[in-house]
Motif scaffolding. Structure first.
Motif, PDB file in Angstrom:
ATOM      1  N   GLY A 170       8.057  43.570  59.576  1.00 49.38           N
ATOM      2  CA  GLY A 170       9.147  43.697  60.643  1.00 49.38           C
ATOM      3  C   GLY A 170      10.256  42.667  60.386  1.00 49.38           C
ATOM      4  N   GLY A 171      11.342  43.075  60.080  1.00 45.98           N
ATOM      5  CA  GLY A 171      12.651  42.216  59.989  1.00 45.98           C
ATOM      6  C   GLY A 171      12.294  41.282  59.024  1.00 45.98           C
ATOM      7  N   GLY A 172      11.669  41.556  57.817  1.00 41.99           N
ATOM      8  CA  GLY A 172      11.237  40.614  56.751  1.00 41.99           C
ATOM      9  C   GLY A 172      12.118  40.310  55.437  1.00 41.99           C
ATOM     10  N   ILE A 173      12.084  39.266  54.749  1.00 38.92           N
ATOM     11  CA  ILE A 173      12.530  39.038  53.650  1.00 38.92           C
ATOM     12  C   ILE A 173      11.909  39.623  52.540  1.00 38.92           C
ATOM     13  N   THR A 174      12.504  40.536  51.560  1.00 37.56           N
ATOM     14  CA  THR A 174      11.617  40.911  50.419  1.00 37.56           C
ATOM     15  C   THR A 174      12.055  40.705  49.204  1.00 37.56           C
ATOM     16  N   ASN A 175      13.337  39.938  49.121  1.00 34.37           N
ATOM     17  CA  ASN A 175      13.852  39.507  47.874  1.00 34.37           C
ATOM     18  C   ASN A 175      14.653  38.399  48.265  1.00 34.37           C
ATOM     19  N   TRP A 176      14.497  37.334  47.588  1.00 31.89           N
ATOM     20  CA  TRP A 176      15.406  36.337  48.201  1.00 31.89           C
ATOM     21  C   TRP A 176      16.647  36.356  47.763  1.00 31.89           C
ATOM     22  N   ILE A 177      17.087  36.727  46.399  1.00 30.69           N
ATOM     23  CA  ILE A 177      18.480  36.884  46.202  1.00 30.69           C
ATOM     24  C   ILE A 177      19.335  37.846  46.872  1.00 30.69           C
ATOM     25  N   THR A 178      18.499  39.139  47.309  1.00 31.13           N
ATOM     26  CA  THR A 178      19.089  40.007  47.895  1.00 31.13           C
ATOM     27  C   THR A 178      19.413  39.445  49.284  1.00 31.13           C
ATOM     28  N   ASN A 179      18.489  38.613  49.924  1.00 29.48           N
ATOM     29  CA  ASN A 179      18.725  38.153  51.151  1.00 29.48           C
ATOM     30  C   ASN A 179      19.802  37.149  51.068  1.00 29.48           C
ATOM     31  N   TYR A 180      19.936  36.111  50.003  1.00 29.42           N
ATOM     32  CA  TYR A 180      20.663  35.248  50.151  1.00 29.42           C
ATOM     33  C   TYR A 180      22.219  35.550  50.181  1.00 29.42           C
ATOM     34  N   VAL A 181      22.627  36.553  49.489  1.00 29.06           N
ATOM     35  CA  VAL A 181      23.958  37.217  49.372  1.00 29.06           C
ATOM     36  C   VAL A 181      24.364  37.766  50.701  1.00 29.06           C
ATOM     37  N   ASN A 182      23.256  38.448  51.385  1.00 25.69           N
ATOM     38  CA  ASN A 182      23.647  39.072  52.510  1.00 25.69           C
ATOM     39  C   ASN A 182      23.583  38.415  53.764  1.00 25.69           C
ATOM     40  N   THR A 183      22.812  37.467  53.983  1.00 28.06           N
ATOM     41  CA  THR A 183      22.305  36.772  55.217  1.00 28.06           C
ATOM     42  C   THR A 183      23.535  35.768  55.860  1.00 28.06           C
ATOM     43  N   ARG A 221      18.620  27.476  50.913  1.00 27.26           N
ATOM     44  CA  ARG A 221      18.401  26.428  50.110  1.00 27.26           C
ATOM     45  C   ARG A 221      17.752  25.218  50.236  1.00 27.26           C
ATOM     46  N   THR A 222      17.542  25.122  51.612  1.00 24.95           N
ATOM     47  CA  THR A 222      16.795  23.910  51.876  1.00 24.95           C
ATOM     48  C   THR A 222      15.182  24.219  51.746  1.00 24.95           C
ATOM     49  N   TYR A 223      14.860  25.281  51.716  1.00 23.06           N
ATOM     50  CA  TYR A 223      13.433  25.706  51.486  1.00 23.06           C
ATOM     51  C   TYR A 223      13.223  26.126  49.763  1.00 23.06           C
ATOM     52  N   LEU A 224      14.166  26.429  49.059  1.00 19.81           N
ATOM     53  CA  LEU A 224      13.713  26.794  47.806  1.00 19.81           C
ATOM     54  C   LEU A 224      14.438  25.594  46.850  1.00 19.81           C
ATOM     55  N   GLY A 225      15.192  24.795  47.421  1.00 21.71           N
ATOM     56  CA  GLY A 225      15.680  23.743  46.805  1.00 21.71           C
ATOM     57  C   GLY A 225      16.989  23.807  45.963  1.00 21.71           C
ATOM     58  N   ASP A 226      17.665  24.958  45.896  1.00 24.05           N
ATOM     59  CA  ASP A 226      18.826  25.216  45.165  1.00 24.05           C
ATOM     60  C   ASP A 226      19.308  26.695  45.550  1.00 24.05           C
ATOM     61  N   ASN A 227      20.521  27.228  45.084  1.00 26.37           N
ATOM     62  CA  ASN A 227      21.005  28.431  45.242  1.00 26.37           C
ATOM     63  C   ASN A 227      20.610  29.303  44.122  1.00 26.37           C
ATOM     64  N   PRO A 228      20.396  30.640  44.056  1.00 29.93           N
ATOM     65  CA  PRO A 228      19.830  31.279  42.876  1.00 29.93           C
ATOM     66  C   PRO A 228      20.363  31.294  41.627  1.00 29.93           C
ATOM     67  N   TRP A 229      21.539  30.902  41.690  1.00 28.93           N
ATOM     68  CA  TRP A 229      22.438  30.815  40.416  1.00 28.93           C
ATOM     69  C   TRP A 229      22.207  29.753  39.517  1.00 28.93           C
ATOM     70  N   ASN A 230      21.645  28.809  40.337  1.00 34.79           N
ATOM     71  CA  ASN A 230      21.199  27.477  39.510  1.00 34.79           C
ATOM     72  C   ASN A 230      19.856  27.524  39.165  1.00 34.79           C
ATOM     73  N   ASP A 231      18.908  28.135  40.013  1.00 33.59           N
ATOM     74  CA  ASP A 231      17.417  28.184  40.011  1.00 33.59           C
ATOM     75  C   ASP A 231      17.065  29.464  40.222  1.00 33.59           C
ATOM     76  N   PRO A 232      17.483  30.621  39.342  1.00 28.39           N
ATOM     77  CA  PRO A 232      16.735  31.916  39.666  1.00 28.39           C
ATOM     78  C   PRO A 232      15.221  32.166  39.406  1.00 28.39           C
ATOM     79  N   GLU A 233      14.465  31.150  38.779  1.00 28.30           N
ATOM     80  CA  GLU A 233      13.246  31.197  38.717  1.00 28.30           C
ATOM     81  C   GLU A 233      12.521  31.177  39.847  1.00 28.30           C
TER      82      GLU A 233
END
Length: 657
Positions: free
Chosen positions: A533-546, A553-565
């Motif tokens: 329900g209303g769930g994230i399925t792809n963090w990059i998809t969600n990052y650019v749309n949310t 960034r606070t939970y994953l430590g960086d943006n997807p361009w600096n740390d895609p892994e």
């Protein structure tokens, strides 16, 4: 079923259970106001109404009529009048305005006439007026541009901030009616650089303290809160220079020389890519000294009001929400039980002698209390009904971290029997599940699941609130992976105890709970059925749309361009080729927090992998629904999905629900 046989609450009864909030006690300690939210099935809307309890009469009654919504009740300093917000306008363009009513006199008198409406307010300490927050008006430049070219929006550069106003009411109320031509409104703060959130007024009426951000954008709210003090007579604004994050409420000491607020423990720059530690901070206006008296408290601690007996605070301790009076030396006097107590609303008199609060336990849903006396009777809905048993259990995750959860079982539970198990995962992750009857989820019908023969586990996985700051930060850069371990280890402990059937397990959740459920859908083969329900399925998809980039960034430590892994590792879609579990996907069409591309991506991936799936998009709905009918549909769809794939019941036509 025999005529007199008891049943559990139906889905419609669960949705009809009133929600209580906004508790406010009069300063003489004799009256209480609160808000009761109920489902109006005729127009498929939730209605909010202010209710009054008069101690002398010993009864509760609604302040406004059935068709007039009212919220945010506040008693006047002399305890004779009640102010509240109520919508005014035509059709869908109604905006909240301040009203004042005498509990034994005239009907509600409208005080404000703000085009964009009022969001919050406070009485002036002598009762002569109101300080209030309202959205600024649209600029003349934007109006002219619309006329010339049409309507469009420059992202991140155009917004209407919340401003602080003051209105005198002695000249407004004439003959028990609103005299607009006599009203005097003062705008106290320019809207250019300030979006005001919480504020308070000193008891002498000479100062206002407020927390503001540069804009109303959620990223600014999460990382750019600043503290200001306004000298009203001098018209001087002072910024309290600091390098910490501010969230939550703020209050003056009784003598107006100190302020208390919620602040980060570390420096602001650190939290651009790290999860925040928060605590209370006290600032001395004269000496400019700061102290943090509660550095070992949970991050949920907030100040409510600074009374003559100390600062009323509220905080979470595991599955309890507690209240107490804090002294400046860090000592806390408890004001209620330490166990089996969940207080979500609390109000106290200026002298600290009387208190009102909204409390629930594992046996009762929320009721309003005045000085420990229950003054409402919302639990009457359970009369003649069966009610699931709820208990707190604990287990060790794969890395040794201790996890708690709420286990719901039926009346007549047999510990020698294996039951089908459903896991319901709370959102957040900065949230928690509580052992409170029929309140925690408006998406998942726990009582109906229990009646069907399931047992239900609600895990407070790493990152949940109430378990200390280290636990709160334990899923940093471990989203999905650590969460899954916490969930599946909870499933395993129930299987090992012999009360859960390992071949009949389902999982569901909304928001971040939906993300963990999506992770279970693609990462694991342990489940028989799943609902996302209303769930994230792809963090990059969600990052650019949310609308909430800073949170990621606070939970994953960086943006997807600096740390895609790290974004790839923690995304459910990374593991789509291993997906094998029938998955229901539910999502709001207008969800800005977790936009719909998340749902479509999972849906298409599951279809390509030939996994049974259904996608339901709820029209006009955001991250949650404000229509009881929609919530009934969401519940019934989930009940049907798990009853079919786990219990083997025949699937009805999904389009009918």
């Amino acid at each position: 079923m025999e005529m007199n046989e008891k049943t559990y609450l139906s889905i419609e009864e669960i949705i009809s259970l009133p929600a209580l909030s906004g508790t406010n006690i009069s300063d003489d300690g004799r009256n209480v106001a609160f808000v009761k939210k109920t489902a109006n099935w005729e127009d498929n809307k939730y209605r909010n109404h202010v209710w009054i309890y008069e101690k002398d009469k010993g009864q509760c009654y609604p302040l406004t009529t059935r068709d007039i919504d009212s919220t945010y009740p506040l008693w006047s300093p002399n305890s004779r009048y009640i102010a509240y917000l109520s919508p005014v306008g035509d059709g869908d363009n109604k905006k909240n305005q301040i009203f004042v009513k005498s509990i034994d006199g005239y009907s509600g008198v409208q005080i404000t006439d703000e085009k964009e409406g009022v969001s919050k307010f406070k009485w002036e300490p002598t009762g002569k007026g109101f300080y209030y927050v309202a959205q600024s008006k649209e600029s003349e430049m934007i109006k002219k541009r619309k006329e010339l070219y049409g309507d469009f929006h420059h992202i991140g550069k155009e917004y209407q901030n919340n401003c602080l106003y003051y209105i005198e009411i002695e000249k407004v109320i004439q003959n028990d009616k609103y005299e607009h031509e006599n009203s005097v409104v003062y705008q106290l703060i320019d809207d250019k650089d300030f979006h005001i959130h919480e504020f308070d007024i000193s008891n002498d009426g000479e100062r206002v303290v407020f927390i503001a951000t540069p804009s109303p954008h959620i990223d600014d709210i999460l990382q750019n809160g600043e503290l200001y003090i306004l000298d009203i007579k001098a018209g001087e604004l002072h910024k309290i220079n600091r390098n910490k994050l501010l969230r939550g409420s703020v209050c003056f000491s009784p003598d107006g020389t100190k302020i208390c607020y919620t602040a980060s423990i570390g420096e602001k720059d650190y939290y651009k890519t790290h999860i925040k530690d928060r605590t209370l901070e006290i600032y001395d206006i004269n000496s400019r000294e700061r102290i943090q008296p509660l550095t070992d408290f949970d991050s949920t601690v907030i100040p409510i009001r600074w009374t003559a007996k100390g600062i009323l605070i509220r905080w979470q301790d595991k599955t309890n929400y507690l209240i107490g009076l804090l002294s400046e030396d860090g000592k806390v006097e408890m004001l209620d039980e330490k166990i089996d107590c969940c207080i979500i609303d609390v109000s106290i008199t200026e002298d600290g002698n009387h208190i009102s609060y909204n409390k629930a336990t594992s046996k009762e849903t929320f009721e309003v209390y005045l000085d420990d006396k229950k003054i409402t009777n919302e639990n009457s809905i359970f009369k003649g009904k069966l009610k699931s048993n709820r208990e707190i259990i604990s287990w060790k995750s794969s890395d040794g971290l201790e996890i708690e959860g709420v286990l719901s079982t039926p009346i007549g539970f047999d510990s020698n029997k294996k039951y089908p198990l459903l896991v319901i995962i709370h959102g957040g992750p900065d949230g928690a599940s509580f052992p409170i009857p029929s309140v925690c989820f408006e998406k998942y019908p726990i009582e109906q699941f229990i009646e069907k023969g399931f047992i239900v586990l609600e895990p407070n996985y790493r990152g949940s609130t109430g378990y200390g700051n280290e636990f709160f930060k334990a899923n940093y850069r471990k989203l999905g992976i650590g969460d899954y371990d916490d969930v599946i280890s909870g499933v395993d402990i129930l299987v090992d105890k012999g009360i859960a059937d390992k071949d009949r397990v389902g999982v569901m959740g909304w928001s971040y709970g939906g993300y963990i459920s999506a992770f279970c859908s693609t990462f694991s083969s342990r489940f028989k059925a799943i609902s996302v329900g209303g769930g994230i399925t792809n963090w990059i998809t969600n990052y650019v749309n949310t609308d909430m980039h800073h949170f990621i960034r606070t939970y994953l430590g960086d943006n997807p361009w600096n740390d895609p892994e790290i974004y790839t590792k923690t995304s459910p879609m990374t593991y789509i080729k291993s997906a094998c579990t029938p998955t229901l996907i539910q999502h709001g069409e207008k969800d800005a927090r977790v936009p719909t591309p998340n749902a479509y991506e999972l849906y298409q991936g599951l279809r390509d992998m030939e996994v049974d799936t259904e996608l339901v998009i709820f029209k006009g709905m955001g991250h949650s629904s404000d229509q009881p009918g929609i919530n009934v549909s969401i519940m019934k769809q989930n009940l049907m999905w798990f009853s079919h794939y786990i219990l083997g019941e025949k699937m009805k036509d999904f389009r009918a629900i």
